[in-house]
Design an enzyme around this catalytic site. Structure first.
Site, PDB file in Angstrom:
ATOM      1  N   GLU A  31       0.257   9.205   3.481  1.00 38.86           N
ATOM      2  CA  GLU A  31      -0.162   9.665   2.144  1.00 38.86           C
ATOM      3  C   GLU A  31      -0.268  11.194   2.134  1.00 38.86           C
ATOM      4  OE1 GLU A  31      -2.827   6.316   0.207  1.00 38.86           O
ATOM      5  OE2 GLU A  31      -4.023   7.707   1.349  1.00 38.86           O
ATOM      6  N   HIS A  38      -8.874   7.618   6.418  1.00 40.03           N
ATOM      7  CA  HIS A  38      -8.369   7.987   5.090  1.00 40.03           C
ATOM      8  C   HIS A  38      -8.520   9.501   4.908  1.00 40.03           C
ATOM      9  CE1 HIS A  38      -7.955   8.322   0.757  1.00 40.03           C
ATOM     10  NE2 HIS A  38      -7.249   7.206   0.849  1.00 40.03           N
TER      11      HIS A  38
HETATM   12  O1  G3P Z   1      -5.894   5.231  -0.495  1.00 37.00           O
HETATM   13  C1  G3P Z   1      -5.058   5.377  -1.579  1.00 37.00           C
HETATM   14  C2  G3P Z   1      -4.963   6.762  -2.037  1.00 37.00           C
HETATM   15  O2  G3P Z   1      -5.497   7.782  -1.330  1.00 37.00           O
HETATM   16  C3  G3P Z   1      -3.936   7.089  -3.035  1.00 37.00           C
HETATM   17  O3  G3P Z   1      -4.672   7.322  -4.172  1.00 37.00           O
HETATM   18  O4  G3P Z   1      -5.055   7.556  -6.538  1.00 37.00           O
HETATM   19  O5  G3P Z   1      -3.060   8.594  -5.495  1.00 37.00           O
HETATM   20  O6  G3P Z   1      -3.154   6.128  -5.750  1.00 37.00           O
HETATM   21  P1  G3P Z   1      -3.934   7.411  -5.571  1.00 37.00           P
END
Ligand code: G3P
Length: 227
Positions: A146, A98
């Site tokens: 992400e 992560h």
């Molecule tokens: O692992 C999920 C993450 O990093 C995204 O976080 O708070 O942007 O939905 P968020």
């Protein structure tokens, strides 16, 4: 060892270490996830803190992932989290790499193959298309793209950077089509999830919009509403 099966699209909620997601807070979200999964038929998974894996799995029977795992055999290690421990607590897999817990590529490879060997699913996080390509080559079950700058914000990857989603889906299909693709960062509505799936992903990985919600069931209901 055979991997657990998981129907997609998947909405995977990473509870991180937020105050709202510790102990009783994890129950609040686990209960909401069970409710919305039953109503909608959409798979909703949760990645709680280690201490909440067993209770959440036991009480709500939803797919549970660890947020990290150490690819170790049980033995003389202190302060680590062996695969056997998350498995016996009821996790079906783990997040790996992560953006808040980055690993080296060598560690990621070790982790993915250890999870596979233990019959657990791996969901490896990536930050851009080039990294996604390298990670797809390792053959994880899921790769989750992400963009770090959008994590925790209110503008989603689906809105701000659809190109990183389509680019990631394309490289994964080319390199290893067996790998399923998730995306995340700022995901907060049914529209964000629908866009992500329409762009070719198998679902989303998200955190704050559910964890920090006054009514997590209401947010989850919206997230799955267009699937
Ligand atoms: O692992 C999920 C993450 O990093 C995204 O976080 O708070 O942007 O939905 P968020």
């Amino acid at each position: 060892m055979k991997q657990p099966s998981l129907k997609t699209p998947l909405v995977l909620v990473n509870l991180k270490c937020y105050t709202e997601s510790i102990g009783i807070g994890a129950h609040r979200i686990g209960r909401a996830a069970r409710e919305v999964m039953d109503e909608s038929g959409v798979t909703i998974g949760i990645a709680p803190l280690y201490t909440d894996i067993h209770p959440i799995n036991h009480h709500y029977g939803i797919p549970v992932f660890a947020q990290h795992v150490d690819p170790l055999e049980p033995g003389a290690h202190t302060g680590r989290m062996p695969l056997a421990a998350i498995k016996s607590a009821g996790a079906i897999g783990s997040l790996v790499n992560h953006s808040e817990y980055r690993l080296t590529i060598a560690d990621i490879e070790k982790n993915v193959s250890a999870l596979k060997g233990a019959g657990l699913l791996s969901c490896v996080c990536s930050n851009n298309i080039a990294t996604t390509a390298a990670l797809a080559a390792l053959g994880p079950d899921f790769v989750a793209i992400e963009p770090p700058e959008l994590i925790g914000g209110t503008v989603s990857v689906s809105e701000a950077n659809p190109e990183v989603i389509t680019g990631s889906v394309a490289v994964v299909r080319e390199i290893n089509p067996a790998v399923r693709v998730l995306t995340g960062a700022g995901i907060h509505s049914g529209k964000c999830v629908k866009t992500a799936v329409d762009l070719g992903t198998d679902g989303v990985l998200l955190a704050s919009s559910v964890v920090k919600a006054e009514d997590p069931a209401k947010v989850l209901r919206d997230l799955v509403s267009l699937l």
